[in-house]
Design a protein around this motif. Sequence first.
Motif, mmCIF file in Angstrom:
data_model
loop_
_atom_site.group_PDB
_atom_site.id
_atom_site.type_symbol
_atom_site.label_atom_id
_atom_site.label_comp_id
_atom_site.label_asym_id
_atom_site.label_seq_id
_atom_site.Cartn_x
_atom_site.Cartn_y
_atom_site.Cartn_z
ATOM 1 N N ASP A 170 0.844 -1.193 0.000
ATOM 2 C CA ASP A 170 0.000 0.000 0.000
ATOM 3 C C ASP A 170 0.888 1.256 0.000
ATOM 4 N N PRO A 171 0.747 2.153 -1.000
ATOM 5 C CA PRO A 171 1.592 3.348 -1.063
ATOM 6 C C PRO A 171 1.411 4.296 0.125
ATOM 7 N N LYS A 172 0.362 4.141 0.885
ATOM 8 C CA LYS A 172 0.180 4.938 2.104
ATOM 9 C C LYS A 172 1.164 4.476 3.202
ATOM 10 N N PHE A 173 1.635 3.223 3.086
ATOM 11 C CA PHE A 173 2.512 2.651 4.103
ATOM 12 C C PHE A 173 3.949 2.447 3.618
ATOM 13 N N VAL A 174 4.151 2.287 2.309
ATOM 14 C CA VAL A 174 5.485 2.026 1.757
ATOM 15 C C VAL A 174 5.787 3.034 0.654
ATOM 16 N N PRO A 175 6.917 3.740 0.760
ATOM 17 C CA PRO A 175 7.286 4.656 -0.329
ATOM 18 C C PRO A 175 7.498 3.885 -1.639
ATOM 19 N N GLN A 176 7.083 4.477 -2.745
ATOM 20 C CA GLN A 176 7.221 3.825 -4.041
ATOM 21 C C GLN A 176 8.667 3.672 -4.465
ATOM 22 N N TYR A 177 9.516 4.567 -4.034
ATOM 23 C CA TYR A 177 10.890 4.607 -4.522
ATOM 24 C C TYR A 177 11.898 4.194 -3.455
ATOM 25 N N ILE A 178 11.504 3.285 -2.578
ATOM 26 C CA ILE A 178 12.395 2.796 -1.528
ATOM 27 C C ILE A 178 13.233 1.639 -2.076
ATOM 28 N N SER A 179 14.458 1.505 -1.606
ATOM 29 C CA SER A 179 15.328 0.409 -2.025
ATOM 30 C C SER A 179 15.021 -0.823 -1.185
ATOM 31 N N ASN A 180 14.565 -1.887 -1.831
ATOM 32 C CA ASN A 180 14.205 -3.103 -1.113
ATOM 33 C C ASN A 180 15.427 -3.822 -0.540
ATOM 34 N N THR A 181 16.624 -3.441 -0.981
ATOM 35 C CA THR A 181 17.829 -4.090 -0.446
ATOM 36 C C THR A 181 18.269 -3.453 0.869
ATOM 37 N N THR A 182 18.038 -2.174 1.043
ATOM 38 C CA THR A 182 18.439 -1.522 2.294
ATOM 39 C C THR A 182 17.285 -1.432 3.291
ATOM 40 N N LYS A 183 16.081 -1.260 2.798
ATOM 41 C CA LYS A 183 14.895 -1.191 3.656
ATOM 42 C C LYS A 183 13.829 -2.109 3.056
ATOM 43 N N PRO A 184 13.910 -3.412 3.366
ATOM 44 C CA PRO A 184 12.987 -4.380 2.749
ATOM 45 C C PRO A 184 11.531 -4.124 3.118
ATOM 46 N N THR A 185 10.673 -4.245 2.126
ATOM 47 C CA THR A 185 9.237 -4.088 2.343
ATOM 48 C C THR A 185 8.528 -5.437 2.273
#
Length: 158
Positions: free
Chosen positions: A127-142
């Motif tokens: 959900d984009p309300k909870f996870v930024p669209q442009y976050i790096s999944n390697t440093t901050k896994p979603t």
Amino acid sequence: MKTLKTLKYALLALVGISAVACSEDNTYTPGAPEEKDCYGVYFVKEEANQTLELDPTESTSMVYTVIRQNATDAVTVPVKIDANTDNLFSISPIEFAEGEDETTFTVSLSSESELGVEYEFGLSVVDPKFVPQYISNTTKPTSIHLSITRIKWVDLGE
């Protein structure tokens, strides 16, 4: 003369190819903006992907840590279950109290699981309300992925 004519055709072919390859396309479409007041939820990197072998007498419940960058409200994070072998896993809700930027939740494998069988579990926050669209999944896994095999080891001595 024949060589000059062949060279002329080769040169014309090269010019034609480069003219097609160098076309200018100036259309730019920007990405969608981030959701306003996004909570910035992510999992602890070291816990995101685990492969475990558990003795049948060990607990089959694992505790995971979740962090958020925007701790203004009390929220329950919606998750998407990506894998759940035979629906034998259950999870507790991921809940943050107001002002709390870190919380935990539990993933449990049912006691009905068999020995020697690998069980997979995965979940993600999309959900984009909870996870930024442009976050790096390697440093901050979603998302997290868990693989559990219950194995009874026999001590053969020395």
